[in-house]
Design a protein around this motif. Structure first.
Motif, PDB file in Angstrom:
ATOM      1  N   GLU A 165      64.833  59.005 113.983  1.00  0.00           N
ATOM      2  CA  GLU A 165      65.206  59.342 112.612  1.00  0.00           C
ATOM      3  C   GLU A 165      64.660  58.347 111.594  1.00  0.00           C
ATOM      4  O   GLU A 165      64.495  58.679 110.434  1.00  0.00           O
ATOM      5  N   CYS A 166      64.366  57.137 112.004  1.00  0.00           N
ATOM      6  CA  CYS A 166      63.955  56.083 111.078  1.00  0.00           C
ATOM      7  C   CYS A 166      62.437  55.933 110.962  1.00  0.00           C
ATOM      8  O   CYS A 166      61.944  54.902 110.524  1.00  0.00           O
ATOM      9  N   ARG A 167      61.705  56.977 111.308  1.00  0.00           N
ATOM     10  CA  ARG A 167      60.236  56.890 111.272  1.00  0.00           C
ATOM     11  C   ARG A 167      59.700  56.697 109.855  1.00  0.00           C
ATOM     12  O   ARG A 167      60.220  57.248 108.901  1.00  0.00           O
ATOM     13  N   ALA A 168      58.619  55.921 109.753  1.00  0.00           N
ATOM     14  CA  ALA A 168      57.939  55.712 108.474  1.00  0.00           C
ATOM     15  C   ALA A 168      56.477  55.396 108.768  1.00  0.00           C
ATOM     16  O   ALA A 168      56.082  55.216 109.922  1.00  0.00           O
ATOM     17  N   GLU A 169      55.689  55.333 107.721  1.00  0.00           N
ATOM     18  CA  GLU A 169      54.302  54.882 107.850  1.00  0.00           C
ATOM     19  C   GLU A 169      54.305  53.374 107.657  1.00  0.00           C
ATOM     20  O   GLU A 169      54.752  52.869 106.625  1.00  0.00           O
ATOM     21  N   ILE A 170      53.819  52.654 108.660  1.00  0.00           N
ATOM     22  CA  ILE A 170      53.793  51.192 108.598  1.00  0.00           C
ATOM     23  C   ILE A 170      52.356  50.726 108.770  1.00  0.00           C
ATOM     24  O   ILE A 170      51.717  51.009 109.775  1.00  0.00           O
ATOM     25  N   ASP A 171      51.868  50.033 107.755  1.00  0.00           N
ATOM     26  CA  ASP A 171      50.490  49.532 107.740  1.00  0.00           C
ATOM     27  C   ASP A 171      49.481  50.620 108.109  1.00  0.00           C
ATOM     28  O   ASP A 171      48.576  50.412 108.912  1.00  0.00           O
ATOM     29  N   GLY A 172      49.688  51.811 107.553  1.00  0.00           N
ATOM     30  CA  GLY A 172      48.758  52.920 107.737  1.00  0.00           C
ATOM     31  C   GLY A 172      48.971  53.754 108.980  1.00  0.00           C
ATOM     32  O   GLY A 172      48.306  54.766 109.163  1.00  0.00           O
ATOM     33  N   LYS A 173      49.898  53.361 109.849  1.00  0.00           N
ATOM     34  CA  LYS A 173      50.183  54.121 111.073  1.00  0.00           C
ATOM     35  C   LYS A 173      51.429  54.969 110.838  1.00  0.00           C
ATOM     36  O   LYS A 173      52.478  54.453 110.472  1.00  0.00           O
ATOM     37  N   LYS A 174      51.327  56.271 111.083  1.00  0.00           N
ATOM     38  CA  LYS A 174      52.425  57.192 110.818  1.00  0.00           C
ATOM     39  C   LYS A 174      53.396  57.281 111.997  1.00  0.00           C
ATOM     40  O   LYS A 174      53.041  57.012 113.134  1.00  0.00           O
ATOM     41  N   ASN A 175      54.612  57.695 111.674  1.00  0.00           N
ATOM     42  CA  ASN A 175      55.668  57.960 112.669  1.00  0.00           C
ATOM     43  C   ASN A 175      56.058  56.732 113.490  1.00  0.00           C
ATOM     44  O   ASN A 175      56.339  56.836 114.676  1.00  0.00           O
ATOM     45  N   ILE A 176      56.114  55.580 112.853  1.00  0.00           N
ATOM     46  CA  ILE A 176      56.529  54.349 113.525  1.00  0.00           C
ATOM     47  C   ILE A 176      58.033  54.177 113.331  1.00  0.00           C
ATOM     48  O   ILE A 176      58.553  54.305 112.228  1.00  0.00           O
ATOM     49  N   ARG A 177      58.745  53.883 114.415  1.00  0.00           N
ATOM     50  CA  ARG A 177      60.196  53.682 114.324  1.00  0.00           C
ATOM     51  C   ARG A 177      60.483  52.311 113.707  1.00  0.00           C
ATOM     52  O   ARG A 177      60.117  51.280 114.259  1.00  0.00           O
ATOM     53  N   THR A 178      61.150  52.331 112.556  1.00  0.00           N
ATOM     54  CA  THR A 178      61.417  51.089 111.840  1.00  0.00           C
ATOM     55  C   THR A 178      62.440  50.209 112.552  1.00  0.00           C
ATOM     56  O   THR A 178      62.442  48.996 112.374  1.00  0.00           O
ATOM     57  N   CYS A 179      63.287  50.815 113.381  1.00  0.00           N
ATOM     58  CA  CYS A 179      64.308  50.028 114.081  1.00  0.00           C
ATOM     59  C   CYS A 179      63.707  49.170 115.197  1.00  0.00           C
ATOM     60  O   CYS A 179      64.331  48.198 115.624  1.00  0.00           O
ATOM     61  N   LEU A 180      62.516  49.516 115.658  1.00  0.00           N
ATOM     62  CA  LEU A 180      61.875  48.771 116.743  1.00  0.00           C
ATOM     63  C   LEU A 180      60.742  47.871 116.256  1.00  0.00           C
ATOM     64  O   LEU A 180      60.143  47.158 117.057  1.00  0.00           O
TER      65      LEU A 180
END
Length: 111
Positions: A69-84
């Motif tokens: 549920e916490c997925r976001a785009e991180i440093d250009g990579k999509k669907n990264i889980r922010t909790c991990l």
């Protein structure tokens, strides 16, 4: 305004080193060693993305990497889980829009 505990009767002083990351291009101060999700929560950010079907807000749910549920785009990579994902200096987290559901898209394209 940050919502952090800095002094605790048992743990005493909890202050640690900080780093700056960017959430939707806005700077946030985070603590070294914490997850992106924890930093967002401490900075009163509850909505990390919106649901693919009905656009309802999504944020931290399980906080252990099971629910996605916490997925976001991180440093250009999509669907990264922010909790991990641990925070890093200068990290860019982009959210606020629906992210594609990889399994559904794969199924629709491989029928």
């Amino acid at each position: 305004m940050t919502k952090r505990i800095y002094n605790h009767p048992l743990l005493k002083n909890i202050e640690t080193e900080t780093v700056e990351m960017f959430y939707n291009h806005h700077p946030l101060t985070c603590h070294v060693g914490e997850s992106v999700a924890s930093c967002l929560l401490a900075n009163d950010i509850r909505t990390i993305r919106h649901h693919e079907d009905d656009n309802s807000p999504r944020g931290i749910f399980c906080n252990i990497g099971h629910c996605f549920e916490c997925r976001a785009e991180i440093d250009g990579k999509k669907n990264i889980r922010t909790c991990l994902t641990p925070v890093q200096e200068g990290m860019s987290v982009i959210s606020g829009h629906s992210l594609p559901h990889d399994v559904r898209e794969w199924s629709e394209n491989h029928v």
